[in-house]
Scaffold this active site. Structure first.
Site: not given
Ligand code: KIV
Length: 261
Positions: A42-43, A81, A110, A112, A179
């Site tokens: 989600d980055s 994510d 994934k 959080e 992280e």
């Molecule tokens: O969103 C992302 O890129 C991440 C990584 C930094 C692990 O969750």
């Protein structure tokens, strides 16, 4: 690579390399790399859209980018994510969000944090969806954490992270992103768990590493965290090529005969 291979690689003490990827063209290139898995993180809200945090990522963004990557990287294990709040409204809405990303081409999801997610994780795993956990600096919690700071620095915080890691493993996660936590704590958690830990800013003793592609390539001009290593001077090389193009145009060298119909 399947989700089970993460545990097999941990057992074989073979490091796991994961990288973010958000688009078709890059996915096609990375499909020929030796990476173990691609993460549609989600980055992308920050790297692809210029937002200041990942809270701005939506399910639609994640769906479209997951589909694009899955069309390009046909041979890679693809983790996507679940974005902010998409897995916090109700079990039914969370499962629908998970379904959207799996049908877009993800092989695993994934999410959080541990608190409030354990029932959902078990449900998804029992439904055939491999789930990766994410602890430590969890960017979707940036407004609770008060910024992007190293986590688990006190004895109490470190203990909480260890308990959360065990709870995520118990719930059925196949691997865990750690992280921005102290390297000795990441090592302790890695030794505590049977599932693989994938670190980012968590030292060298995790079972694998993950980085944001734009950071690795030196394309991110906004910020360079201590844990980031540029493996390419990407922004410099990119502008060098662009400036060569500009010069060629201005000097009437491009397009030349071979580029003309
Ligand atoms: O969103 C992302 O890129 C991440 C990584 C930094 C692990 O969750």
């Amino acid at each position: 690579m399947s989700s089970q291979l993460f545990t097999q690689k941990k057992q074989a003490q073979e490091k796991i390399a994961v990288l973010t990827c958000y688009d078709y063209t890059t996915a096609k290139i990375l499909n020929d790399s030796t990476l173990d898995a691609l993460l549609i993180g989600d980055s992308l809200a920050m790297t692809m859209y210029g937002f200041k945090d990942t809270v701005m990522a939506t399910l639609t963004m994640m769906e479209l980018h997951t589909a694009a990557v899955s069309r390009g990287a046909r041979d890679k294990f693809i983790i996507s994510d679940l974005p902010f709040l998409s897995y916090r409204k109700s079990l039914s809405k969370s499962v629908s969000a998970a379904e959207t990303l799996m049908r877009a081409g993800a092989h695993a999801l994934k999410l959080e944090g541990a608190a409030g997610n354990l029932t959902l994780i078990s449900h998804l795993v029992e439904s055939g969806i491999p789930v990766m956990g994410h602890l430590g600096l969890t960017p979707q919690f940036v407004h609770v954490l008060g910024g992007y700071k190293v986590q688990g620095k006190t004895v109490a915080a470190a203990e909480r992270l260890k308990q959360d890691a065990l709870a995520l493993q118990e719930a059925g996660c196949f691997a865990l992103v750690l992280e921005c936590i102290p390297a000795p704590l990441a090592k302790e958690i890695t030794q505590l768990l049977n599932i693989a830990t994938i670190g980012i800013g968590a030292g060298s003793d995790t079972d694998g590493q993950v980085l944001v592609l734009q950071d690795l390539l030196g394309l991110n001009l906004d910020f360079k965290a201590k844990f980031v290593k540029h493996f390419l001077s990407g922004s410099h090389l990119l502008n060098e090529s662009v400036n060569q193009y500009v010069q060629s145009v201005k000097q009437r060298e491009f397009p030349s005969y071979e580029h003309c119909y």
